[in-house]
Design a protein around this motif. Sequence first.
Motif, PDB file in Angstrom:
ATOM      1  N   PRO A 210       0.824  -1.214   0.000  1.00 57.74           N
ATOM      2  CA  PRO A 210       0.000   0.000   0.000  1.00 57.74           C
ATOM      3  C   PRO A 210       0.858   1.266   0.000  1.00 57.74           C
ATOM      4  O   PRO A 210       2.052   1.236   0.305  1.00 57.74           O
ATOM      5  CB  PRO A 210      -0.797  -0.122   1.306  1.00 57.74           C
ATOM      6  CG  PRO A 210      -0.785  -1.575   1.627  1.00 57.74           C
ATOM      7  CD  PRO A 210       0.522  -2.097   1.129  1.00 57.74           C
ATOM      8  N   LEU A 211       0.236   2.377  -0.339  1.00 57.31           N
ATOM      9  CA  LEU A 211       0.890   3.693  -0.356  1.00 57.31           C
ATOM     10  C   LEU A 211       2.079   3.724  -1.311  1.00 57.31           C
ATOM     11  O   LEU A 211       3.070   4.420  -1.078  1.00 57.31           O
ATOM     12  CB  LEU A 211       1.344   4.095   1.057  1.00 57.31           C
ATOM     13  CG  LEU A 211       0.245   4.106   2.132  1.00 57.31           C
ATOM     14  CD1 LEU A 211       0.822   4.477   3.478  1.00 57.31           C
ATOM     15  CD2 LEU A 211      -0.874   5.058   1.743  1.00 57.31           C
ATOM     16  N   SER A 212       1.972   2.940  -2.394  1.00 57.68           N
ATOM     17  CA  SER A 212       2.978   2.923  -3.464  1.00 57.68           C
ATOM     18  C   SER A 212       4.335   2.400  -3.023  1.00 57.68           C
ATOM     19  O   SER A 212       5.332   2.573  -3.723  1.00 57.68           O
ATOM     20  CB  SER A 212       3.144   4.332  -4.069  1.00 57.68           C
ATOM     21  OG  SER A 212       1.916   4.792  -4.586  1.00 57.68           O
ATOM     22  N   MET A 253      -1.976  -2.670   6.282  1.00 59.22           N
ATOM     23  CA  MET A 253      -2.801  -3.487   5.395  1.00 59.22           C
ATOM     24  C   MET A 253      -4.283  -3.265   5.677  1.00 59.22           C
ATOM     25  O   MET A 253      -5.088  -3.113   4.768  1.00 59.22           O
ATOM     26  CB  MET A 253      -2.469  -4.967   5.587  1.00 59.22           C
ATOM     27  CG  MET A 253      -1.045  -5.346   5.245  1.00 59.22           C
ATOM     28  SD  MET A 253      -0.734  -5.297   3.481  1.00 59.22           S
ATOM     29  CE  MET A 253      -1.664  -6.716   2.957  1.00 59.22           C
ATOM     30  N   LYS A 256      -5.782  -0.116   4.289  1.00 59.74           N
ATOM     31  CA  LYS A 256      -5.957  -0.091   2.836  1.00 59.74           C
ATOM     32  C   LYS A 256      -7.024  -1.083   2.370  1.00 59.74           C
ATOM     33  O   LYS A 256      -7.182  -1.310   1.177  1.00 59.74           O
ATOM     34  CB  LYS A 256      -4.627  -0.402   2.147  1.00 59.74           C
ATOM     35  CG  LYS A 256      -3.525   0.604   2.457  1.00 59.74           C
ATOM     36  CD  LYS A 256      -3.919   2.026   2.121  1.00 59.74           C
ATOM     37  CE  LYS A 256      -4.065   2.240   0.641  1.00 59.74           C
ATOM     38  NZ  LYS A 256      -4.395   3.641   0.314  1.00 59.74           N
ATOM     39  N   ILE A 258      -7.276  -4.289   2.355  1.00 61.56           N
ATOM     40  CA  ILE A 258      -6.859  -5.472   1.617  1.00 61.56           C
ATOM     41  C   ILE A 258      -7.500  -6.720   2.218  1.00 61.56           C
ATOM     42  O   ILE A 258      -7.611  -7.744   1.575  1.00 61.56           O
ATOM     43  CB  ILE A 258      -5.319  -5.564   1.582  1.00 61.56           C
ATOM     44  CG1 ILE A 258      -4.782  -4.423   0.722  1.00 61.56           C
ATOM     45  CG2 ILE A 258      -4.829  -6.883   1.032  1.00 61.56           C
ATOM     46  CD1 ILE A 258      -3.297  -4.367   0.613  1.00 61.56           C
TER      47      ILE A 258
END
Length: 274
Positions: A210-212, A253, A256, A258
Amino acid sequence: MLPVILISDNTPQDIYNSVLKYHILSKIPQAGIFEYYYVHPSVHEAPYHAAAYILLNEHHFEKNTVFFVEINTPEQTEHQKILLIEYDTKWIFTPNNGITGLLEKEKINRIYFWKEYITTSFYAKNEMLNALQNLILSNFEVTNDFQPISYEECKKIYRPSITEKIINEKEKNLIVPALYIDSYQNLICFFKKKDYEHYSKDYDITIKLPLSEKITAIHSTYNQQPSDQPIALFNDAGYLEIAINGGHFSSLMLDKNIFTGISAFILLNLKKKN
Protein backbone atom coordinates in the motif's frame (compact mmCIF):
# COMPACT_ATOMS: atom_id res chain seq x y z
CA MET A 1 9.74 -36.25 28.60
CA LEU A 2 6.85 -36.39 26.14
CA PRO A 3 6.38 -33.01 24.41
CA VAL A 4 2.72 -31.94 24.38
CA ILE A 5 2.06 -28.68 22.55
CA LEU A 6 -1.14 -27.13 23.88
CA ILE A 7 -2.72 -24.79 21.32
CA SER A 8 -5.62 -22.87 22.83
CA ASP A 9 -7.88 -19.93 22.09
CA ASN A 10 -8.14 -19.17 25.80
CA THR A 11 -6.02 -16.47 27.41
CA PRO A 12 -2.99 -17.39 29.54
CA GLN A 13 -4.85 -16.03 32.60
CA ASP A 14 -7.87 -18.29 32.10
CA ILE A 15 -8.25 -20.65 35.07
CA TYR A 16 -9.41 -23.38 32.70
CA ASN A 17 -5.87 -23.65 31.31
CA SER A 18 -4.52 -24.54 34.74
CA VAL A 19 -7.30 -27.09 35.21
CA LEU A 20 -6.56 -28.63 31.80
CA LYS A 21 -2.80 -28.85 32.46
CA TYR A 22 -3.50 -30.44 35.86
CA HIS A 23 -5.64 -33.14 34.25
CA ILE A 24 -3.08 -33.79 31.48
CA LEU A 25 -0.25 -34.22 34.00
CA SER A 26 -2.44 -36.36 36.28
CA LYS A 27 -3.08 -38.84 33.47
CA ILE A 28 0.26 -38.46 31.65
CA PRO A 29 2.95 -37.57 34.24
CA GLN A 30 5.74 -37.78 31.67
CA ALA A 31 4.22 -34.99 29.58
CA GLY A 32 6.08 -31.73 29.18
CA ILE A 33 3.49 -29.11 28.28
CA PHE A 34 4.39 -26.20 26.03
CA GLU A 35 1.70 -23.61 25.44
CA TYR A 36 0.62 -21.49 22.50
CA TYR A 37 -2.25 -19.14 23.21
CA TYR A 38 -4.20 -17.44 20.48
CA VAL A 39 -4.37 -13.88 21.79
CA HIS A 40 -4.43 -11.48 18.88
CA PRO A 41 -5.64 -7.89 18.66
CA SER A 42 -7.02 -8.34 15.15
CA VAL A 43 -10.63 -9.45 14.93
CA HIS A 44 -10.04 -10.24 11.27
CA GLU A 45 -8.21 -13.48 11.93
CA ALA A 46 -9.88 -16.65 13.15
CA PRO A 47 -8.17 -18.73 15.87
CA TYR A 48 -8.12 -21.90 13.78
CA HIS A 49 -6.04 -20.08 11.13
CA ALA A 50 -3.55 -19.13 13.84
CA ALA A 51 -3.54 -22.71 15.15
CA ALA A 52 -2.95 -24.05 11.65
CA TYR A 53 0.04 -21.73 11.22
CA ILE A 54 1.62 -23.19 14.36
CA LEU A 55 1.04 -26.69 12.98
CA LEU A 56 2.52 -25.73 9.60
CA ASN A 57 5.62 -24.38 11.34
CA GLU A 58 6.22 -27.40 13.59
CA HIS A 59 9.38 -25.58 14.77
CA HIS A 60 11.49 -28.70 14.18
CA PHE A 61 9.84 -30.63 17.00
CA GLU A 62 11.02 -34.19 17.53
CA LYS A 63 9.27 -37.38 16.44
CA ASN A 64 6.05 -38.23 18.33
CA THR A 65 5.52 -34.68 19.53
CA VAL A 66 1.81 -34.29 20.29
CA PHE A 67 -0.18 -31.19 19.30
CA PHE A 68 -3.27 -30.84 21.48
CA VAL A 69 -5.55 -28.36 19.75
CA GLU A 70 -8.27 -26.84 21.89
CA ILE A 71 -9.80 -24.41 19.41
CA ASN A 72 -13.54 -23.86 19.28
CA THR A 73 -15.42 -22.68 16.20
CA PRO A 74 -18.87 -21.11 15.85
CA GLU A 75 -19.96 -24.22 13.94
CA GLN A 76 -18.96 -26.61 16.71
CA THR A 77 -21.83 -28.98 17.35
CA GLU A 78 -22.75 -31.61 19.88
CA HIS A 79 -21.43 -35.12 19.14
CA GLN A 80 -18.62 -33.71 17.04
CA LYS A 81 -15.81 -36.14 16.24
CA ILE A 82 -12.36 -35.91 17.83
CA LEU A 83 -9.65 -36.47 15.26
CA LEU A 84 -6.20 -37.98 15.58
CA ILE A 85 -4.05 -36.89 12.65
CA GLU A 86 -0.73 -38.58 11.97
CA TYR A 87 1.07 -35.57 10.54
CA ASP A 88 4.54 -36.32 9.20
CA THR A 89 6.18 -37.79 12.34
CA LYS A 90 3.93 -35.86 14.76
CA TRP A 91 0.43 -36.37 16.15
CA ILE A 92 -2.43 -33.87 16.21
CA PHE A 93 -5.51 -34.15 18.41
CA THR A 94 -8.26 -31.75 17.38
CA PRO A 95 -12.03 -31.51 17.13
CA ASN A 96 -13.30 -32.04 13.60
CA ASN A 97 -13.56 -28.26 13.23
CA GLY A 98 -12.04 -27.68 9.79
CA ILE A 99 -8.34 -27.34 10.68
CA THR A 100 -7.58 -30.41 8.54
CA GLY A 101 -8.12 -28.34 5.39
CA LEU A 102 -5.53 -25.77 6.51
CA LEU A 103 -2.72 -28.31 6.89
CA GLU A 104 -0.28 -29.42 4.21
CA LYS A 105 -2.13 -32.40 2.75
CA GLU A 106 1.04 -34.18 1.62
CA LYS A 107 2.20 -34.41 5.26
CA ILE A 108 -0.99 -36.15 6.42
CA ASN A 109 -0.27 -39.87 6.68
CA ARG A 110 -3.50 -41.11 8.29
CA ILE A 111 -6.54 -39.70 10.06
CA TYR A 112 -8.61 -41.44 12.74
CA PHE A 113 -11.56 -40.50 14.93
CA TRP A 114 -11.86 -41.38 18.61
CA LYS A 115 -14.60 -43.66 19.94
CA GLU A 116 -16.03 -40.88 22.13
CA TYR A 117 -17.73 -37.85 20.64
CA ILE A 118 -17.64 -34.35 22.10
CA THR A 119 -20.50 -34.20 24.59
CA THR A 120 -19.32 -31.46 26.96
CA SER A 121 -17.92 -27.95 26.65
CA PHE A 122 -14.80 -29.15 28.51
CA TYR A 123 -14.02 -31.84 25.94
CA ALA A 124 -10.26 -31.18 26.07
CA LYS A 125 -9.93 -32.46 29.65
CA ASN A 126 -12.46 -35.25 29.11
CA GLU A 127 -12.96 -36.98 25.76
CA MET A 128 -9.88 -35.62 23.96
CA LEU A 129 -7.60 -36.27 26.92
CA ASN A 130 -8.89 -39.86 27.05
CA ALA A 131 -7.86 -40.24 23.41
CA LEU A 132 -4.40 -38.83 24.12
CA GLN A 133 -3.90 -41.15 27.09
CA ASN A 134 -4.93 -44.13 24.96
CA LEU A 135 -2.28 -43.32 22.34
CA ILE A 136 0.44 -42.83 24.96
CA LEU A 137 -0.37 -46.05 26.83
CA SER A 138 -0.15 -47.98 23.56
CA ASN A 139 3.29 -46.46 22.88
CA PHE A 140 1.98 -44.60 19.82
CA GLU A 141 0.39 -47.68 18.29
CA VAL A 142 -3.11 -46.68 17.19
CA THR A 143 -5.60 -49.00 18.91
CA ASN A 144 -9.04 -50.21 17.84
CA ASP A 145 -10.54 -47.40 19.91
CA PHE A 146 -9.70 -45.20 16.93
CA GLN A 147 -11.36 -45.73 13.57
CA PRO A 148 -9.90 -44.59 10.22
CA ILE A 149 -11.54 -41.67 8.47
CA SER A 150 -10.64 -40.30 5.05
CA TYR A 151 -9.42 -36.78 4.38
CA GLU A 152 -12.52 -36.23 2.26
CA GLU A 153 -14.82 -37.12 5.17
CA CYS A 154 -13.27 -34.55 7.51
CA LYS A 155 -14.67 -31.08 7.83
CA LYS A 156 -12.33 -28.62 6.14
CA ILE A 157 -11.77 -24.89 6.10
CA TYR A 158 -9.82 -23.79 3.05
CA ARG A 159 -7.63 -20.74 2.79
CA PRO A 160 -7.58 -18.93 -0.56
CA SER A 161 -5.01 -20.24 -3.00
CA ILE A 162 -2.49 -18.14 -4.92
CA THR A 163 -4.21 -16.43 -7.84
CA GLU A 164 -2.31 -15.64 -11.03
CA LYS A 165 -3.34 -12.61 -13.10
CA ILE A 166 -1.74 -12.29 -16.55
CA ILE A 167 -1.00 -8.70 -17.57
CA ASN A 168 0.77 -9.47 -20.85
CA GLU A 169 3.16 -12.08 -22.20
CA LYS A 170 6.04 -10.62 -20.18
CA GLU A 171 4.32 -9.65 -16.95
CA LYS A 172 1.89 -11.10 -14.42
CA ASN A 173 0.76 -10.63 -10.83
CA LEU A 174 0.46 -13.20 -8.08
CA ILE A 175 -2.15 -12.52 -5.41
CA VAL A 176 -0.73 -14.33 -2.38
CA PRO A 177 -2.96 -14.96 0.67
CA ALA A 178 -1.75 -14.39 4.21
CA LEU A 179 -1.24 -17.26 6.61
CA TYR A 180 -0.93 -15.44 9.89
CA ILE A 181 -0.33 -12.11 11.62
CA ASP A 182 2.13 -12.48 14.47
CA SER A 183 2.31 -10.56 17.75
CA TYR A 184 4.59 -7.96 16.13
CA GLN A 185 1.94 -7.36 13.43
CA ASN A 186 4.15 -8.92 10.75
CA LEU A 187 2.31 -10.54 7.87
CA ILE A 188 3.28 -14.14 7.06
CA CYS A 189 2.22 -15.14 3.55
CA PHE A 190 1.30 -18.46 1.97
CA PHE A 191 4.37 -18.31 -0.26
CA LYS A 192 7.41 -20.43 0.50
CA LYS A 193 11.06 -19.91 -0.26
CA LYS A 194 10.94 -22.74 -2.82
CA ASP A 195 8.12 -20.86 -4.63
CA TYR A 196 10.22 -17.70 -4.72
CA GLU A 197 13.23 -19.60 -6.05
CA HIS A 198 11.05 -21.23 -8.72
CA TYR A 199 9.64 -17.93 -10.03
CA SER A 200 12.88 -15.96 -9.68
CA LYS A 201 14.59 -18.18 -12.25
CA ASP A 202 12.58 -16.52 -15.01
CA TYR A 203 11.14 -13.37 -13.42
CA ASP A 204 12.19 -10.26 -11.54
CA ILE A 205 9.92 -10.14 -8.50
CA THR A 206 8.57 -6.99 -6.89
CA ILE A 207 6.40 -7.08 -3.78
CA LYS A 208 3.85 -4.28 -4.08
CA LEU A 209 2.60 -2.66 -0.89
CA PRO A 210 0.00 0.00 0.00
CA LEU A 211 0.89 3.69 -0.36
CA SER A 212 2.98 2.92 -3.46
CA GLU A 213 5.65 1.17 -1.41
CA LYS A 214 7.46 -1.78 -2.96
CA ILE A 215 10.10 -4.33 -2.04
CA THR A 216 12.51 -5.68 -4.65
CA ALA A 217 14.94 -7.64 -2.46
CA ILE A 218 14.70 -10.41 0.11
CA HIS A 219 16.71 -9.88 3.30
CA SER A 220 17.84 -12.29 6.00
CA THR A 221 17.44 -10.08 9.12
CA TYR A 222 15.20 -7.17 10.12
CA ASN A 223 18.07 -4.77 10.79
CA GLN A 224 19.14 -4.85 7.15
CA GLN A 225 16.56 -2.11 6.56
CA PRO A 226 16.37 1.30 8.28
CA SER A 227 13.78 1.82 10.99
CA ASP A 228 10.18 2.24 9.76
CA GLN A 229 11.03 0.77 6.34
CA PRO A 230 9.25 -2.29 4.90
CA ILE A 231 11.24 -5.49 4.64
CA ALA A 232 10.68 -8.99 3.25
CA LEU A 233 12.39 -12.14 4.46
CA PHE A 234 11.75 -15.86 4.79
CA ASN A 235 11.07 -17.01 8.33
CA ASP A 236 12.27 -20.16 10.06
CA ALA A 237 9.46 -22.20 8.50
CA GLY A 238 10.33 -20.96 5.01
CA TYR A 239 7.32 -18.65 4.55
CA LEU A 240 7.49 -15.12 3.16
CA GLU A 241 7.19 -12.54 5.92
CA ILE A 242 6.45 -8.86 5.33
CA ALA A 243 7.27 -6.45 8.13
CA ILE A 244 8.15 -2.88 8.93
CA ASN A 245 11.34 -2.58 10.93
CA GLY A 246 10.20 -1.14 14.25
CA GLY A 247 6.60 -0.71 13.05
CA HIS A 248 3.31 -2.54 12.53
CA PHE A 249 2.80 -3.68 8.97
CA SER A 250 -0.61 -5.37 9.32
CA SER A 251 -2.21 -2.12 10.52
CA LEU A 252 -1.17 -0.59 7.21
CA MET A 253 -2.80 -3.49 5.40
CA LEU A 254 -6.04 -3.03 7.31
CA ASP A 255 -6.16 0.68 6.55
CA LYS A 256 -5.96 -0.09 2.84
CA ASN A 257 -8.87 -2.58 3.00
CA ILE A 258 -6.86 -5.47 1.62
CA PHE A 259 -8.63 -7.76 4.08
CA THR A 260 -11.62 -9.67 2.81
CA GLY A 261 -13.30 -11.39 5.72
CA ILE A 262 -10.43 -13.09 7.53
CA SER A 263 -8.09 -13.20 4.53
CA ALA A 264 -5.29 -10.76 3.74
CA PHE A 265 -3.40 -10.68 0.47
CA ILE A 266 -0.10 -9.39 -0.82
CA LEU A 267 0.63 -8.64 -4.48
CA LEU A 268 3.75 -9.97 -6.20
CA ASN A 269 4.56 -8.48 -9.60
CA LEU A 270 6.56 -10.74 -11.93
CA LYS A 271 8.36 -9.41 -15.01
CA LYS A 272 10.18 -11.66 -17.46
CA LYS A 273 13.95 -11.39 -17.29
CA ASN A 274 15.70 -10.22 -20.44
